[in-house]
Design a protein around this motif. Structure first.
Motif, PDB file in Angstrom:
ATOM      1  N   PHE A   5     -20.913 -88.203 -36.360  1.00 31.92           N
ATOM      2  CA  PHE A   5     -20.047 -89.117 -37.093  1.00 31.92           C
ATOM      3  C   PHE A   5     -19.489 -88.504 -38.375  1.00 31.92           C
ATOM      4  CE2 PHE A   5     -22.884 -91.929 -34.643  1.00 31.92           C
ATOM      5  CZ  PHE A   5     -21.917 -92.459 -33.814  1.00 31.92           C
TER       6      PHE A   5
ATOM      7  N   HIS B 233     -15.842 -86.224 -38.314  1.00 28.34           N
ATOM      8  CA  HIS B 233     -14.687 -86.753 -39.042  1.00 28.34           C
ATOM      9  C   HIS B 233     -14.197 -85.784 -40.117  1.00 28.34           C
ATOM     10  CE1 HIS B 233     -14.630 -90.553 -37.004  1.00 28.34           C
ATOM     11  NE2 HIS B 233     -15.902 -90.778 -37.304  1.00 28.34           N
TER      12      HIS B 233
ATOM     13  N   ASP C  42     -12.246 -83.068 -38.358  1.00 28.80           N
ATOM     14  CA  ASP C  42     -10.943 -83.589 -37.939  1.00 28.80           C
ATOM     15  C   ASP C  42      -9.981 -83.696 -39.120  1.00 28.80           C
ATOM     16  OD1 ASP C  42     -11.760 -83.767 -35.335  1.00 28.80           O
ATOM     17  OD2 ASP C  42     -12.230 -85.917 -35.425  1.00 28.80           O
ATOM     18  N   ARG C  43     -10.498 -84.079 -40.264  1.00 27.35           N
ATOM     19  CA  ARG C  43      -9.631 -84.294 -41.417  1.00 27.35           C
ATOM     20  C   ARG C  43      -9.240 -83.002 -42.122  1.00 27.35           C
ATOM     21  NH1 ARG C  43      -9.928 -88.912 -45.918  1.00 27.35           N
ATOM     22  NH2 ARG C  43      -8.312 -88.078 -47.244  1.00 27.35           N
TER      23      ARG C  43
END
Length: 81
Positions: free
Chosen positions: A34, A38, A41-42
């Motif tokens: 999680f 993220h 990805d960012r």
């Protein structure tokens, strides 16, 4: 008390150590899935990677030699009850 808490203080016995390890592994997988997922990805993987160069090959060779010596010493010089 100083340092890390002991297993007795945390309530970990020989019967609950398996559950404790499973819990810690589940927390680690959850954080990686999680939170780290993220963030990658960012920001992208290159920005989150450490800036240090990889270890030279001789460190891997030295580590394997030390481990073999350690295993040899444990098997040949172990105390027998």
């Amino acid at each position: 008390m100083r340092g890390w808490p002991s297993a007795a203080r945390l309530g970990i016995t020989e019967y609950t150590v398996g559950n404790t390890i499973m819990f810690l592994c589940a927390v680690g997988v959850s954080i990686r899935t999680f939170l780290l997922g993220h963030l990658v990805d960012r920001f992208g993987e290159a920005r989150l990677a450490p800036r240090c160069p990889p270890l030279p090959v001789w460190t891997n060779i030295l580590f394997s030699i030390i481990m073999k010596i350690s295993m040899f010493a444990r098997s040949h010089f172990a105390r027998v009850p």
